[in-house]
Design an enzyme around this catalytic site. Structure first.
Site, PDB file in Angstrom:
ATOM      1  CB  VAL A 128      -8.499   2.384   7.280  1.00  0.00           C
ATOM      2  CG1 VAL A 128      -9.749   2.234   8.137  1.00  0.00           C
ATOM      3  CG2 VAL A 128      -8.294   3.850   6.884  1.00  0.00           C
ATOM      4  CD  GLN A 160       2.134   3.113   6.204  1.00  0.00           C
ATOM      5  OE1 GLN A 160       1.881   4.174   6.768  1.00  0.00           O
ATOM      6  NE2 GLN A 160       2.592   2.047   6.854  1.00  0.00           N
ATOM      7  CE  LYS A 161      -3.886  -4.298   2.247  1.00  0.00           C
ATOM      8  NZ  LYS A 161      -4.389  -4.317   0.902  1.00  0.00           N
ATOM      9  CG  ASP A 162      -2.031  -1.969  -1.437  1.00  0.00           C
ATOM     10  OD1 ASP A 162      -1.983  -3.184  -1.619  1.00  0.00           O
ATOM     11  OD2 ASP A 162      -3.062  -1.379  -1.066  1.00  0.00           O
ATOM     12  N   GLY A 214     -12.430  -1.067  -6.701  1.00  0.00           N
ATOM     13  CA  GLY A 214     -13.800  -1.253  -6.237  1.00  0.00           C
ATOM     14  C   GLY A 214     -13.887  -2.163  -5.024  1.00  0.00           C
ATOM     15  CG  HIS A 216     -11.183   1.548  -1.278  1.00  0.00           C
ATOM     16  ND1 HIS A 216     -11.809   0.357  -0.985  1.00  0.00           N
ATOM     17  CD2 HIS A 216     -10.128   1.219  -2.067  1.00  0.00           C
ATOM     18  CE1 HIS A 216     -11.167  -0.644  -1.564  1.00  0.00           C
ATOM     19  NE2 HIS A 216     -10.137  -0.151  -2.225  1.00  0.00           N
TER      20      HIS A 216
HETATM   21  P1  AMP Z   1      -7.398  -1.370  -4.287  1.00  0.00           P
HETATM   22  O1  AMP Z   1      -8.855  -1.164  -4.564  1.00  0.00           O
HETATM   23  O2  AMP Z   1      -7.101  -2.537  -3.409  1.00  0.00           O
HETATM   24  O3  AMP Z   1      -6.556  -1.313  -5.546  1.00  0.00           O
HETATM   25  O4  AMP Z   1      -6.940  -0.103  -3.443  1.00  0.00           O
HETATM   26  C1  AMP Z   1      -7.133   1.212  -3.908  1.00  0.00           C
HETATM   27  C2  AMP Z   1      -6.389   2.159  -3.004  1.00  0.00           C
HETATM   28  O5  AMP Z   1      -6.900   2.055  -1.677  1.00  0.00           O
HETATM   29  C3  AMP Z   1      -4.886   1.845  -2.924  1.00  0.00           C
HETATM   30  O6  AMP Z   1      -4.161   3.053  -2.893  1.00  0.00           O
HETATM   31  C4  AMP Z   1      -4.786   1.113  -1.607  1.00  0.00           C
HETATM   32  O7  AMP Z   1      -3.511   1.205  -1.004  1.00  0.00           O
HETATM   33  C5  AMP Z   1      -5.836   1.838  -0.780  1.00  0.00           C
HETATM   34  N1  AMP Z   1      -6.237   1.012   0.362  1.00  0.00           N
HETATM   35  C6  AMP Z   1      -6.643  -0.286   0.311  1.00  0.00           C
HETATM   36  N2  AMP Z   1      -6.854  -0.738   1.574  1.00  0.00           N
HETATM   37  C7  AMP Z   1      -6.568   0.290   2.405  1.00  0.00           C
HETATM   38  C8  AMP Z   1      -6.598   0.458   3.827  1.00  0.00           C
HETATM   39  N3  AMP Z   1      -6.942  -0.538   4.634  1.00  0.00           N
HETATM   40  N4  AMP Z   1      -6.238   1.655   4.330  1.00  0.00           N
HETATM   41  C9  AMP Z   1      -5.878   2.671   3.517  1.00  0.00           C
HETATM   42  N5  AMP Z   1      -5.832   2.583   2.175  1.00  0.00           N
HETATM   43  C10 AMP Z   1      -6.176   1.411   1.627  1.00  0.00           C
END
Ligand code: AMP
Length: 287
Positions: A176, A148-150, A31, A37
């Protein structure tokens, strides 16, 4: 857009969609949604008949001293961002639904979860692997989308899917970024104005690293790392946790850079921990 809190309801929906031959794309999130996202959701919408997003701040992937309690939560704001995208279903279970009394199963992902971010976040990637396995069994997607960020997380998920035989196509989507290059992250909201400005050094150091390899023809990982560290150390608000050059497939540390390689870093800015990475997949091509 259907909003679903119960595991049984989500499973029943996915079972029906599958029996109708409809492809299901899935984006797991915690979230506090941002453009990163939303980019994953747009990709899923392009490639599938039905797109589901989960919103669940997973307690088992946070350490005891980490930011689980203060992690940003904004369900109404998230729903507002999702509705123009025409996402089909939002799954947002509560912790009791996901981890009922007596729950004790955990996936041990092994070494790949103990290096890089795993070194300072023990158990984090086991928590990620366990919750993602549960979500895969609940949403039953054909395709799942990760950022790819993670980067280490994507390697963990690919290994999990391969080794536990999930019949799911894992897609890794580009990071992004804000206009100054900072990777979008829900945790960027923690930064003060000054810290936010200083955070631009992450991307600048990654660009320097890539430039040293691609234009400077430096293949000695130690020299690349020390060039990057020198740049980051010039920014007093930013403390380096690690800068590593790794094999992009298995995350093994490499001394002599060959493609595909990934430069990964983690820093602390005040109490906020930020990560980023860049992949070097072609020595001939400039960024
Ligand atoms: P999170 O809510 O942080 O667990 O992220 C959910 C998904 O969104 C994960 O697959 C992250 O790698 C992806 N995500 C988070 N930030 C970015 C970003 N800046 N660019 C692309 N994907 C992202």
């Amino acid at each position: 857009m259907q909003t679903i809190r119960a595991i049984k309801e989500m499973q029943a929906l996915s079972t029906r969609l599958r029996s109708e031959g409809k492809s299901i794309g899935f984006v797991p999130t915690m979230g506090a949604l941002h453009e990163g996202h939303l980019s994953l959701l747009r990709r899923s919408k392009d490639e599938n008949v039905f797109t589901a997003v989960s919103i669940f701040v997973n307690p088992t992937q946070f350490g005891p001293q980490e930011d689980f309690n203060k992690y940003p939560r904004d369900l109404d704001g998230d729903l507002d961002k999702l509705s123009p995208l025409k996402v089909d279903a939002v799954f947002f279970p509560d912790a009791g639904e996901m981890y009922p009394e007596g729950f004790s199963t955990s996936i041990q992902i092994g070494h790949i979860g103990e290096i890089l971010c795993g070194a300072s976040r023990p158990g984090h990637f086991n928590g990620v692997a366990t919750v993602v396995s549960k979500l895969f069994n609940i949403v039953m997607p054909h395709r799942a989308y990760f950022g790819q960020k993670d980067f280490q997380q994507t390697a963990v998920i690919r290994k999990l899917v391969r080794e536990l035989n999930f019949d799911i196509d894992v897609n890794v989507c580009p990071t992004v970024r804000e206009t100054d290059g900072l990777a979008m992250s829900s945790r960027n909201a923690y930064l003060t104005k000054e810290q936010r400005k200083a955070a631009a050094i992450l991307f600048r150091s990654l660009m320097l690293g890539k430039d040293l390899v691609v234009s400077g023809r430096i293949s000695d990982a130690r020299r690349v790392k020390s060039g990057m560290m020198g740049l980051i150390e010039g920014e007093p608000l930013v403390g380096v946790e690690y800068v590593e050059v790794v094999d992009a497939e298995n995350l093994a540390e490499i001394r002599e850079i060959k493609t595909p390689a990934a430069i990964c870093l983690a820093v602390r800015i005040g109490d906020t921990r930020l990560i980023d990475n860049i992949i070097i997949d072609n020595m001939e091509k400039l960024v």
